[in-house]
Write a protein that holds these residues in place. Structure first.
Motif, PDB file in Angstrom:
ATOM      1  N   THR A  83     -68.802  77.544 -34.015  1.00 12.42           N
ATOM      2  CA  THR A  83     -67.741  78.558 -33.981  1.00 12.42           C
ATOM      3  C   THR A  83     -67.205  78.929 -35.353  1.00 12.42           C
ATOM      4  OG1 THR A  83     -65.982  76.903 -33.710  1.00 12.42           O
ATOM      5  CG2 THR A  83     -67.056  77.714 -31.715  1.00 12.42           C
ATOM      6  N   GLY A  84     -67.372  78.045 -36.341  1.00 10.09           N
ATOM      7  CA  GLY A  84     -66.832  78.306 -37.670  1.00 10.09           C
ATOM      8  C   GLY A  84     -65.362  77.984 -37.816  1.00 10.09           C
ATOM      9  N   ARG A  85     -64.712  77.555 -36.737  1.00 12.89           N
ATOM     10  CA  ARG A  85     -63.283  77.224 -36.796  1.00 12.89           C
ATOM     11  C   ARG A  85     -63.094  75.798 -37.293  1.00 12.89           C
ATOM     12  NH1 ARG A  85     -63.182  80.293 -31.804  1.00 12.89           N
ATOM     13  NH2 ARG A  85     -63.442  78.379 -30.611  1.00 12.89           N
ATOM     14  N   PRO A  86     -61.906  75.475 -37.859  1.00 10.68           N
ATOM     15  CA  PRO A  86     -61.662  74.104 -38.342  1.00 10.68           C
ATOM     16  C   PRO A  86     -61.759  73.094 -37.196  1.00 10.68           C
ATOM     17  CG  PRO A  86     -60.032  75.614 -39.234  1.00 10.68           C
ATOM     18  CD  PRO A  86     -60.804  76.389 -38.208  1.00 10.68           C
ATOM     19  N   VAL A  87     -62.425  71.985 -37.474  1.00 10.60           N
ATOM     20  CA  VAL A  87     -62.607  70.950 -36.459  1.00 10.60           C
ATOM     21  C   VAL A  87     -61.266  70.337 -36.071  1.00 10.60           C
ATOM     22  CG1 VAL A  87     -63.613  68.668 -36.027  1.00 10.60           C
ATOM     23  CG2 VAL A  87     -64.973  70.436 -37.137  1.00 10.60           C
ATOM     24  N   LEU A  88     -60.368  70.186 -37.038  1.00  8.85           N
ATOM     25  CA  LEU A  88     -59.087  69.547 -36.759  1.00  8.85           C
ATOM     26  C   LEU A  88     -58.286  70.313 -35.724  1.00  8.85           C
ATOM     27  CD1 LEU A  88     -57.336  67.135 -37.565  1.00  8.85           C
ATOM     28  CD2 LEU A  88     -56.271  68.577 -39.309  1.00  8.85           C
ATOM     29  N   SER A  89     -58.286  71.647 -35.816  1.00 13.23           N
ATOM     30  CA  SER A  89     -57.549  72.432 -34.831  1.00 13.23           C
ATOM     31  C   SER A  89     -58.213  72.380 -33.467  1.00 13.23           C
ATOM     32  CB  SER A  89     -57.439  73.888 -35.308  1.00 13.23           C
ATOM     33  OG  SER A  89     -58.725  74.472 -35.435  1.00 13.23           O
ATOM     34  N   GLU A  90     -59.567  72.392 -33.449  1.00  8.43           N
ATOM     35  CA  GLU A  90     -60.287  72.307 -32.178  1.00  8.43           C
ATOM     36  C   GLU A  90     -60.009  70.962 -31.499  1.00  8.43           C
ATOM     37  OE1 GLU A  90     -62.693  74.377 -30.717  1.00  8.43           O
ATOM     38  OE2 GLU A  90     -62.440  76.011 -32.148  1.00  8.43           O
ATOM     39  N   VAL A  91     -60.135  69.882 -32.270  1.00  9.36           N
ATOM     40  CA  VAL A  91     -59.926  68.547 -31.710  1.00  9.36           C
ATOM     41  C   VAL A  91     -58.461  68.343 -31.345  1.00  9.36           C
ATOM     42  CG1 VAL A  91     -60.093  66.077 -32.182  1.00  9.36           C
ATOM     43  CG2 VAL A  91     -61.902  67.605 -32.948  1.00  9.36           C
ATOM     44  N   GLY A  92     -57.556  68.882 -32.142  1.00 10.64           N
ATOM     45  CA  GLY A  92     -56.130  68.709 -31.874  1.00 10.64           C
ATOM     46  C   GLY A  92     -55.728  69.259 -30.519  1.00 10.64           C
ATOM     47  N   ARG A  93     -56.178  70.482 -30.208  1.00  7.78           N
ATOM     48  CA  ARG A  93     -55.853  71.059 -28.896  1.00  7.78           C
ATOM     49  C   ARG A  93     -56.471  70.244 -27.767  1.00  7.78           C
ATOM     50  NH1 ARG A  93     -56.784  75.993 -31.725  1.00  7.78           N
ATOM     51  NH2 ARG A  93     -58.958  75.979 -31.024  1.00  7.78           N
ATOM     52  N   ALA A  94     -57.715  69.812 -27.975  1.00 11.65           N
ATOM     53  CA  ALA A  94     -58.391  69.047 -26.924  1.00 11.65           C
ATOM     54  C   ALA A  94     -57.734  67.685 -26.713  1.00 11.65           C
ATOM     55  CB  ALA A  94     -59.866  68.875 -27.275  1.00 11.65           C
ATOM     56  N   VAL A  95     -57.314  67.017 -27.795  1.00 12.02           N
ATOM     57  CA  VAL A  95     -56.689  65.700 -27.672  1.00 12.02           C
ATOM     58  C   VAL A  95     -55.369  65.796 -26.909  1.00 12.02           C
ATOM     59  CG1 VAL A  95     -55.516  63.901 -28.998  1.00 12.02           C
ATOM     60  CG2 VAL A  95     -57.797  64.631 -29.665  1.00 12.02           C
ATOM     61  N   VAL A  96     -54.603  66.846 -27.159  1.00 13.72           N
ATOM     62  CA  VAL A  96     -53.335  67.014 -26.437  1.00 13.72           C
ATOM     63  C   VAL A  96     -53.588  67.139 -24.939  1.00 13.72           C
ATOM     64  CG1 VAL A  96     -51.369  68.561 -26.088  1.00 13.72           C
ATOM     65  CG2 VAL A  96     -52.107  67.995 -28.405  1.00 13.72           C
ATOM     66  N   ASN A  97     -54.569  67.973 -24.563  1.00 10.01           N
ATOM     67  CA  ASN A  97     -54.876  68.139 -23.141  1.00 10.01           C
ATOM     68  C   ASN A  97     -55.394  66.845 -22.524  1.00 10.01           C
ATOM     69  OD1 ASN A  97     -54.160  70.875 -23.028  1.00 10.01           O
ATOM     70  ND2 ASN A  97     -56.163  71.522 -23.747  1.00 10.01           N
ATOM     71  N   SER A  98     -56.270  66.137 -23.242  1.00 10.60           N
ATOM     72  CA  SER A  98     -56.792  64.871 -22.718  1.00 10.60           C
ATOM     73  C   SER A  98     -55.699  63.815 -22.621  1.00 10.60           C
ATOM     74  CB  SER A  98     -57.929  64.354 -23.605  1.00 10.60           C
ATOM     75  OG  SER A  98     -59.092  65.109 -23.428  1.00 10.60           O
ATOM     76  N   LEU A  99     -54.799  63.790 -23.604  1.00 12.34           N
ATOM     77  CA  LEU A  99     -53.719  62.805 -23.579  1.00 12.34           C
ATOM     78  C   LEU A  99     -52.782  63.047 -22.402  1.00 12.34           C
ATOM     79  CD1 LEU A  99     -52.527  60.398 -25.043  1.00 12.34           C
ATOM     80  CD2 LEU A  99     -51.202  61.971 -26.461  1.00 12.34           C
ATOM     81  N   ILE A 100     -52.506  64.315 -22.101  1.00 10.57           N
ATOM     82  CA  ILE A 100     -51.668  64.638 -20.944  1.00 10.57           C
ATOM     83  C   ILE A 100     -52.340  64.163 -19.666  1.00 10.57           C
ATOM     84  CG2 ILE A 100     -50.737  66.534 -19.577  1.00 10.57           C
ATOM     85  CD1 ILE A 100     -50.353  68.078 -22.201  1.00 10.57           C
ATOM     86  N   LEU A 101     -53.618  64.484 -19.522  1.00  8.31           N
ATOM     87  CA  LEU A 101     -54.351  64.098 -18.309  1.00  8.31           C
ATOM     88  C   LEU A 101     -54.482  62.582 -18.196  1.00  8.31           C
ATOM     89  CD1 LEU A 101     -56.018  64.871 -15.829  1.00  8.31           C
ATOM     90  CD2 LEU A 101     -58.008  65.096 -17.342  1.00  8.31           C
ATOM     91  N   ALA A 102     -54.860  61.915 -19.295  1.00  8.09           N
ATOM     92  CA  ALA A 102     -55.046  60.462 -19.259  1.00  8.09           C
ATOM     93  C   ALA A 102     -53.722  59.739 -19.032  1.00  8.09           C
ATOM     94  CB  ALA A 102     -55.692  59.988 -20.561  1.00  8.09           C
ATOM     95  N   SER A 103     -52.627  60.234 -19.613  1.00  5.94           N
ATOM     96  CA  SER A 103     -51.328  59.589 -19.421  1.00  5.94           C
ATOM     97  C   SER A 103     -50.877  59.682 -17.967  1.00  5.94           C
ATOM     98  CB  SER A 103     -50.278  60.231 -20.335  1.00  5.94           C
ATOM     99  OG  SER A 103     -50.629  60.073 -21.692  1.00  5.94           O
ATOM    100  N   LEU A 104     -51.046  60.863 -17.368  1.00  4.64           N
ATOM    101  CA  LEU A 104     -50.663  61.016 -15.971  1.00  4.64           C
ATOM    102  C   LEU A 104     -51.543  60.152 -15.072  1.00  4.64           C
ATOM    103  CD1 LEU A 104     -48.962  62.375 -13.802  1.00  4.64           C
ATOM    104  CD2 LEU A 104     -50.577  64.299 -13.822  1.00  4.64           C
ATOM    105  N   ALA A 105     -52.849  60.116 -15.352  1.00  7.25           N
ATOM    106  CA  ALA A 105     -53.752  59.281 -14.547  1.00  7.25           C
ATOM    107  C   ALA A 105     -53.416  57.804 -14.706  1.00  7.25           C
ATOM    108  CB  ALA A 105     -55.201  59.548 -14.958  1.00  7.25           C
ATOM    109  N   THR A 106     -53.100  57.383 -15.926  1.00  9.11           N
ATOM    110  CA  THR A 106     -52.729  55.986 -16.152  1.00  9.11           C
ATOM    111  C   THR A 106     -51.430  55.642 -15.442  1.00  9.11           C
ATOM    112  OG1 THR A 106     -53.806  56.058 -18.318  1.00  9.11           O
ATOM    113  CG2 THR A 106     -52.290  54.244 -17.917  1.00  9.11           C
ATOM    114  N   LEU A 107     -50.475  56.558 -15.466  1.00  8.94           N
ATOM    115  CA  LEU A 107     -49.206  56.327 -14.772  1.00  8.94           C
ATOM    116  C   LEU A 107     -49.418  56.176 -13.267  1.00  8.94           C
ATOM    117  CD1 LEU A 107     -46.100  56.175 -14.864  1.00  8.94           C
ATOM    118  CD2 LEU A 107     -46.059  58.669 -14.655  1.00  8.94           C
ATOM    119  N   ILE A 108     -50.230  57.050 -12.686  1.00 13.42           N
ATOM    120  CA  ILE A 108     -50.526  56.946 -11.256  1.00 13.42           C
ATOM    121  C   ILE A 108     -51.265  55.652 -10.956  1.00 13.42           C
ATOM    122  CG2 ILE A 108     -51.798  57.994  -9.342  1.00 13.42           C
ATOM    123  CD1 ILE A 108     -51.360  60.707 -10.692  1.00 13.42           C
ATOM    124  N   GLY A 109     -52.289  55.360 -11.764  1.00 10.84           N
ATOM    125  CA  GLY A 109     -53.064  54.144 -11.536  1.00 10.84           C
ATOM    126  C   GLY A 109     -52.253  52.881 -11.721  1.00 10.84           C
TER     127      GLY A 109
END
Length: 317
Positions: A83-109
């Motif tokens: 894509t030519g976009r900075p990796v840090l911005s790509e990973v940053g958005r993805a980590v936030v979404n994964s952290l939200i999902l993983a935190s909620l799943a961990t809380l339920i579990g």
């Protein structure tokens, strides 16, 4: 406590360097040319050489690692080849979404796993114990990607209650804490919570059974302490181990959610890693793996410190 934290930080430094080295070498030793995703099939040798020089692939591996590590230490993970976009911005958005999902799943579990574990531990060899054990074994054994597809078929395709994929109705890939976006996270969070629920339930059941069989519990009851008071002591003794398991499960979910995020098209690190692997996007792949690995190392450090705060005997040991 301060000395213990400083000691753990000293231990973390070589681990972080080792993780960065392994991350760099594993990606580079994988077969295939990372530039094949952006170069045409009939590209000339001059064009290939220019692209390899632009991304630093023409240098020896030790030099590439030194340059990459120096840039990483300065917050530069490079640019995505695809894509030519900075990796840090790509990973940053993805980590936030994964952290939200993983935190909620961990809380339920953690919530249901602890509940099942305490019920099974207090009612050993009863029907409740067998039912709780069956649920925990199911959670550990069932393939979560298969469970995700089943939930999509039932609740999305057949009943139409919940959306099957994505993080929101606008398709932006950024989850927000409102009712409409909440509907999109229910199915992936429930799917992801099954494995930690089973692991935590089995762990807590074994802990509670072991603690209830110790002499100090009988002494507390002999002194006239109520069952609720005994329960508080059991919780305090089981909390450090249960907390460690929860922290490890959060790290596992954050880094190992590639199948679930692919099934539900959740725009997290797993979905990003899947795209980077198929596109041979080397900078994006390295950046994603490194960020996830560093988060796991940091999470272990936080869990160690919290365990020591809950149980001072660990610090003295």
């Amino acid at each position: 406590m301060l000395f213990y934290i400083l000691k753990r930080l000293v231990y973390v430094t070589p681990v972080a360097l080792g993780v960065s080295l392994v991350c760099f070498l594993l990606v580079h030793l994988a077969p295939g040319d990372p530039l094949s995703a952006v170069l045409p099939v009939d590209a000339s040798q001059e064009t290939i050489a220019e692209m390899r020089a632009a991304y630093g692939f023409d240098k020896p591996l030790p030099v590439q690692y030194a340059i990459w590590l120096w840039r990483v230490l300065h917050g530069d993970l490079g640019n995505s080849i695809a894509t030519g976009r900075p990796v840090l911005s790509e990973v940053g958005r993805a980590v936030v979404n994964s952290l939200i999902l993983a935190s909620l799943a961990t809380l339920i579990g953690f919530t249901f796993g602890t509940l099942f574990g305490f019920v099974a531990g207090y009612r050993r060899n009863s029907i409740l114990d067998r039912l709780a054990s069956m649920v925990s074994v199911f959670g550990v054994s069932v393939p979560h990607y298969w469970l995700g597809m089943v939930l999509v078929i039932v609740f999305s395709a057949n009943l139409g209650w919940l959306p099957p994929t994505g993080a929101g109705p606008d398709g932006s890939g950024n989850w927000r804490p409102d009712f409409e976006h909440l509907r999109y996270i229910i199915l992936p969070a429930l799917t992801m919570s099954v494995i930690p629920m089973g692991i935590i339930a089995r762990t807590v059941r074994a802990l509670v059974g072991d603690i209830l069989g110790q002499d100090f519990v009988e002494a507390l009851r002999a002194k006239g302490l109520t069952e609720f008071g005994v329960f508080r002591h059991v919780v305090r003794n089981a909390a450090p181990t249960a907390l460690a398991i929860m922290g490890l499960q959060l790290g596992y979910l954050l880094g190992g959610s590639i199948l679930i995020e692919t099934v539900f098209a959740w725009p997290g690190t797993g979905f990003l890693l899947n795209a980077a692997i198929f596109q041979r996007d080397l900078p994006l792949l390295q950046g994603s793996i490194l960020v996830l690995a560093m988060f796991f190392v940091l999470l272990n450090l936080i869990v160690d410190v919290m365990q020591t705060a809950l149980d001072p005997r660990i610090e003295r040991a």
